[in-house]
Design a protein around this motif. Structure first.
Motif, PDB file in Angstrom:
ATOM      1  N   LEU A 200     -48.301  -3.547 -11.729  1.00  0.00           N
ATOM      2  CA  LEU A 200     -47.400  -4.143 -10.735  1.00  0.00           C
ATOM      3  C   LEU A 200     -46.922  -5.489 -11.244  1.00  0.00           C
ATOM      4  CD1 LEU A 200     -49.628  -3.484  -7.591  1.00  0.00           C
ATOM      5  CD2 LEU A 200     -47.505  -2.280  -8.126  1.00  0.00           C
ATOM      6  N   ASP A 201     -45.598  -5.659 -11.298  1.00  0.00           N
ATOM      7  CA  ASP A 201     -45.060  -6.959 -11.649  1.00  0.00           C
ATOM      8  C   ASP A 201     -43.829  -7.236 -10.793  1.00  0.00           C
ATOM      9  OD1 ASP A 201     -42.923  -5.577 -12.783  1.00  0.00           O
ATOM     10  OD2 ASP A 201     -43.219  -6.356 -14.819  1.00  0.00           O
ATOM     11  N   ALA A 202     -43.053  -8.243 -11.173  1.00  0.00           N
ATOM     12  CA  ALA A 202     -41.913  -8.650 -10.354  1.00  0.00           C
ATOM     13  C   ALA A 202     -40.850  -7.566 -10.230  1.00  0.00           C
ATOM     14  CB  ALA A 202     -41.296  -9.924 -10.927  1.00  0.00           C
ATOM     15  N   SER A 203     -40.832  -6.625 -11.157  1.00  0.00           N
ATOM     16  CA  SER A 203     -39.826  -5.562 -11.109  1.00  0.00           C
ATOM     17  C   SER A 203     -40.283  -4.356 -10.292  1.00  0.00           C
ATOM     18  CB  SER A 203     -39.457  -5.113 -12.524  1.00  0.00           C
ATOM     19  OG  SER A 203     -40.567  -4.517 -13.162  1.00  0.00           O
ATOM     20  N   GLY A 204     -41.566  -4.282  -9.964  1.00  0.00           N
ATOM     21  CA  GLY A 204     -42.072  -3.179  -9.157  1.00  0.00           C
ATOM     22  C   GLY A 204     -43.282  -2.500  -9.771  1.00  0.00           C
ATOM     23  N   LEU A 205     -43.454  -1.235  -9.431  1.00  0.00           N
ATOM     24  CA  LEU A 205     -44.545  -0.411  -9.963  1.00  0.00           C
ATOM     25  C   LEU A 205     -44.094   0.189 -11.290  1.00  0.00           C
ATOM     26  CD1 LEU A 205     -47.183   1.251  -9.804  1.00  0.00           C
ATOM     27  CD2 LEU A 205     -45.969   2.852  -8.308  1.00  0.00           C
ATOM     28  N   LYS A 206     -44.871  -0.063 -12.359  1.00  0.00           N
ATOM     29  CA  LYS A 206     -44.472   0.341 -13.705  1.00  0.00           C
ATOM     30  C   LYS A 206     -45.460   1.335 -14.296  1.00  0.00           C
ATOM     31  CE  LYS A 206     -42.523  -3.018 -16.169  1.00  0.00           C
ATOM     32  NZ  LYS A 206     -42.306  -4.295 -16.892  1.00  0.00           N
ATOM     33  N   LYS A 207     -44.942   2.115 -15.238  1.00  0.00           N
ATOM     34  CA  LYS A 207     -45.747   3.080 -15.976  1.00  0.00           C
ATOM     35  C   LYS A 207     -45.545   2.831 -17.462  1.00  0.00           C
ATOM     36  CE  LYS A 207     -45.769   8.029 -17.115  1.00  0.00           C
ATOM     37  NZ  LYS A 207     -45.113   9.340 -16.832  1.00  0.00           N
ATOM     38  N   TRP A 208     -46.663   2.822 -18.205  1.00  0.00           N
ATOM     39  CA  TRP A 208     -46.582   2.651 -19.652  1.00  0.00           C
ATOM     40  C   TRP A 208     -46.522   4.016 -20.329  1.00  0.00           C
ATOM     41  CZ3 TRP A 208     -47.944  -1.285 -16.735  1.00  0.00           C
ATOM     42  CH2 TRP A 208     -47.649  -2.574 -17.181  1.00  0.00           C
ATOM     43  N   ASN A 209     -45.589   4.165 -21.252  1.00  0.00           N
ATOM     44  CA  ASN A 209     -45.431   5.405 -21.999  1.00  0.00           C
ATOM     45  C   ASN A 209     -46.324   5.400 -23.240  1.00  0.00           C
ATOM     46  OD1 ASN A 209     -43.307   6.353 -20.229  1.00  0.00           O
ATOM     47  ND2 ASN A 209     -41.983   4.839 -21.219  1.00  0.00           N
ATOM     48  N   ALA A 210     -46.443   6.568 -23.848  1.00  0.00           N
ATOM     49  CA  ALA A 210     -47.312   6.709 -25.014  1.00  0.00           C
ATOM     50  C   ALA A 210     -46.873   5.821 -26.175  1.00  0.00           C
ATOM     51  CB  ALA A 210     -47.356   8.171 -25.454  1.00  0.00           C
ATOM     52  N   ASP A 211     -45.575   5.522 -26.264  1.00  0.00           N
ATOM     53  CA  ASP A 211     -45.076   4.696 -27.369  1.00  0.00           C
ATOM     54  C   ASP A 211     -45.178   3.200 -27.090  1.00  0.00           C
ATOM     55  OD1 ASP A 211     -43.132   4.363 -25.464  1.00  0.00           O
ATOM     56  OD2 ASP A 211     -41.468   5.125 -26.678  1.00  0.00           O
ATOM     57  N   GLY A 212     -45.790   2.835 -25.949  1.00  0.00           N
ATOM     58  CA  GLY A 212     -45.976   1.427 -25.630  1.00  0.00           C
ATOM     59  C   GLY A 212     -44.905   0.832 -24.750  1.00  0.00           C
ATOM     60  N   THR A 213     -43.803   1.537 -24.563  1.00  0.00           N
ATOM     61  CA  THR A 213     -42.758   1.040 -23.671  1.00  0.00           C
ATOM     62  C   THR A 213     -43.181   1.268 -22.215  1.00  0.00           C
ATOM     63  OG1 THR A 213     -41.596   3.177 -23.678  1.00  0.00           O
ATOM     64  CG2 THR A 213     -40.969   1.563 -25.359  1.00  0.00           C
ATOM     65  N   ALA A 214     -42.530   0.546 -21.314  1.00  0.00           N
ATOM     66  CA  ALA A 214     -42.851   0.669 -19.896  1.00  0.00           C
ATOM     67  C   ALA A 214     -41.578   0.965 -19.104  1.00  0.00           C
ATOM     68  CB  ALA A 214     -43.503  -0.601 -19.378  1.00  0.00           C
ATOM     69  N   GLU A 215     -41.728   1.726 -18.022  1.00  0.00           N
ATOM     70  CA  GLU A 215     -40.601   2.035 -17.151  1.00  0.00           C
ATOM     71  C   GLU A 215     -40.994   1.805 -15.706  1.00  0.00           C
ATOM     72  OE1 GLU A 215     -40.084   6.482 -16.378  1.00  0.00           O
ATOM     73  OE2 GLU A 215     -41.085   6.475 -18.344  1.00  0.00           O
ATOM     74  N   VAL A 216     -40.027   1.403 -14.886  1.00  0.00           N
ATOM     75  CA  VAL A 216     -40.274   1.155 -13.472  1.00  0.00           C
ATOM     76  C   VAL A 216     -40.286   2.482 -12.728  1.00  0.00           C
ATOM     77  CG1 VAL A 216     -39.409   0.046 -11.377  1.00  0.00           C
ATOM     78  CG2 VAL A 216     -39.257  -1.143 -13.577  1.00  0.00           C
ATOM     79  N   VAL A 217     -41.372   2.736 -12.020  1.00  0.00           N
ATOM     80  CA  VAL A 217     -41.518   3.956 -11.232  1.00  0.00           C
ATOM     81  C   VAL A 217     -40.973   3.755  -9.820  1.00  0.00           C
ATOM     82  CG1 VAL A 217     -43.195   5.597 -10.261  1.00  0.00           C
ATOM     83  CG2 VAL A 217     -43.526   4.684 -12.559  1.00  0.00           C
ATOM     84  N   ASN A 218     -41.240   2.575  -9.257  1.00  0.00           N
ATOM     85  CA  ASN A 218     -40.770   2.249  -7.912  1.00  0.00           C
ATOM     86  C   ASN A 218     -40.405   0.771  -7.894  1.00  0.00           C
ATOM     87  OD1 ASN A 218     -41.088   1.147  -5.101  1.00  0.00           O
ATOM     88  ND2 ASN A 218     -41.444   3.293  -4.618  1.00  0.00           N
ATOM     89  N   ASN A 219     -39.136   0.461  -7.568  1.00  0.00           N
ATOM     90  CA  ASN A 219     -38.678  -0.927  -7.627  1.00  0.00           C
ATOM     91  C   ASN A 219     -38.726  -1.643  -6.288  1.00  0.00           C
ATOM     92  OD1 ASN A 219     -36.549   0.184  -6.237  1.00  0.00           O
ATOM     93  ND2 ASN A 219     -35.033  -0.113  -7.871  1.00  0.00           N
ATOM     94  N   ALA A 220     -39.354  -1.016  -5.281  1.00  0.00           N
ATOM     95  CA  ALA A 220     -39.463  -1.646  -3.969  1.00  0.00           C
ATOM     96  C   ALA A 220     -40.732  -2.479  -3.836  1.00  0.00           C
ATOM     97  CB  ALA A 220     -39.417  -0.593  -2.862  1.00  0.00           C
ATOM     98  N   VAL A 221     -41.807  -2.013  -4.474  1.00  0.00           N
ATOM     99  CA  VAL A 221     -43.094  -2.707  -4.360  1.00  0.00           C
ATOM    100  C   VAL A 221     -43.169  -3.775  -5.442  1.00  0.00           C
ATOM    101  CG1 VAL A 221     -45.585  -2.404  -4.124  1.00  0.00           C
ATOM    102  CG2 VAL A 221     -44.067  -0.526  -3.564  1.00  0.00           C
ATOM    103  N   THR A 222     -42.474  -4.879  -5.216  1.00  0.00           N
ATOM    104  CA  THR A 222     -42.408  -5.953  -6.204  1.00  0.00           C
ATOM    105  C   THR A 222     -43.479  -7.002  -5.929  1.00  0.00           C
ATOM    106  OG1 THR A 222     -40.768  -7.100  -4.853  1.00  0.00           O
ATOM    107  CG2 THR A 222     -39.937  -5.629  -6.557  1.00  0.00           C
ATOM    108  N   GLY A 223     -43.912  -7.673  -6.983  1.00  0.00           N
ATOM    109  CA  GLY A 223     -44.895  -8.741  -6.822  1.00  0.00           C
ATOM    110  C   GLY A 223     -46.223  -8.263  -6.269  1.00  0.00           C
ATOM    111  N   GLY A 224     -46.637  -7.053  -6.646  1.00  0.00           N
ATOM    112  CA  GLY A 224     -47.867  -6.482  -6.106  1.00  0.00           C
ATOM    113  C   GLY A 224     -49.122  -7.114  -6.672  1.00  0.00           C
ATOM    114  N   ASP A 225     -50.229  -6.923  -5.958  1.00  0.00           N
ATOM    115  CA  ASP A 225     -51.514  -7.502  -6.338  1.00  0.00           C
ATOM    116  C   ASP A 225     -52.493  -6.418  -6.759  1.00  0.00           C
ATOM    117  OD1 ASP A 225     -53.945  -8.926  -6.483  1.00  0.00           O
ATOM    118  OD2 ASP A 225     -53.278 -10.354  -4.989  1.00  0.00           O
ATOM    119  N   GLY A 226     -53.043  -5.649  -5.816  1.00  0.00           N
ATOM    120  CA  GLY A 226     -53.968  -4.577  -6.132  1.00  0.00           C
ATOM    121  C   GLY A 226     -53.266  -3.234  -6.201  1.00  0.00           C
TER     122      GLY A 226
END
Length: 294
Positions: A200-226
């Motif tokens: 979770l970061d400022a852009s939302g819920l992210k997923k890391w791909n096998a090649d090390g890149t990351a993509e946003v899965v959900n851009n509504a839950v921004t600034g998340g904690d747990g």
């Protein structure tokens, strides 16, 4: 969440033979709307601890033993190196089992368990605690760290975030490496059974791909904690301001909003077998448990 309406064709056919000369009713077919309601996920309060867990930041449920750990900053400064921070143990009825299980930390935050050790982030170092003895067994300084935060473990590896530098680090075999950078205000982190990393970061819920890149899965839950992975593409995420969300790639909804009570919702824990979400309230100094129904 959405309700789904399905239309089914229901044939109503009957032939009635009345005594002696009763007329025969013709076959009738009519279309009837059948409504199938899809329930929105909910949280139902179960219990809360006494308000003695000072500045409780994180909760971790240990599936192997049923132990519930809390990290307590104790004070107002999340970066204060004052040696007042602690780890407590509570039970699944909200009782405080051991208030001062481990002391002498600074501002402990995220926690994770691997190979009999409890790993805790503490500002600029990863602290290793031997669970059997309740003693700090190692402290691993992280070069350039500023605000180490959440922790997740998988397959002997310990993953943790630095909110200020936007980095994701990994500890394994006595070494710390940086595995990803450039994530604005990265905080919550979780690892799926297959090793996929989510954060979770400022852009939302992210997923890391096998090649090390990351993509946003959900851009509504921004600034998340747990962050909790439920499976089947579903997640529960908290925002420190006082919100707990249910989220997926397609949708999201707020399960809990405590902003009006000025009660924070920091780094949540989760008991998957009983579907209980543990919410640390930070300045309210207690943990509140909720039953998740979805």
């Amino acid at each position: 969440m959405k309700s789904t309406i399905k239309l089914g064709l229901i044939g109503l056919s009957a032939s009635f033979l009345f005594a002696q000369c009763g007329p025969q009713k013709t076959e009738e077919t009519e279309e009837v709307a059948v409504i199938e309601e899809v329930k929105s996920p909910t949280l139902t309060k179960l219990w809360e601890t006494p308000a003695t867990l000072e500045t409780v930041e994180s909760v971790l449920y240990d599936e192997a033993t049923g132990t519930i750990y809390t990290s307590n900053i104790i004070g107002q400064d999340p970066l204060g190196k004052d040696g007042k921070g602690s780890i407590s143990i509570i039970d699944n009825e909200g009782n405080i089992v051991t208030q001062d299980w481990v002391t002498g930390l600074n501002a402990p935050k995220g926690m994770g368990i691997s190979n009999g050790k409890l790993y805790v982030t503490d500002i600029d170092q990863l602290v290793e605690i031997d669970i059997a003895t309740a003693k700090v067994s190692n402290r691993w300084p992280v070069q350039g760290a500023q605000f180490l935060n959440d922790v997740a473990t998988h397959d002997g590896k310990v993953y943790f975030t630095d909110m200020n530098t936007g980095k994701v680090h990994m500890y394994a075999d006595g070494k710390i490496t940086t595995i990803s950078e450039g994530h604005d205000s990265i905080n919550g982190i979780a690892v799926a059974n297959d090793g996929t990393i989510y954060g979770l970061d400022a852009s939302g819920l992210k997923k890391w791909n096998a090649d090390g890149t990351a993509e946003v899965v959900n851009n509504a839950v921004t600034g998340g904690d747990g962050l909790v992975i439920l499976g089947d593409g579903n997640f529960v995420a908290s925002r420190w301001q006082g919100e707990v969300w249910f989220a997926s790639a397609e949708d999201q909804s707020i399960l809990l909003d405590t902003k009006a009570e000025e009660s924070n919702t920091a780094d949540i824990g989760y008991n998957p077998s009983e579907m209980i979400v543990y919410v640390p309230t930070f300045f309210k100094n207690k943990v509140v448990a909720y039953k998740l129904d979805y």
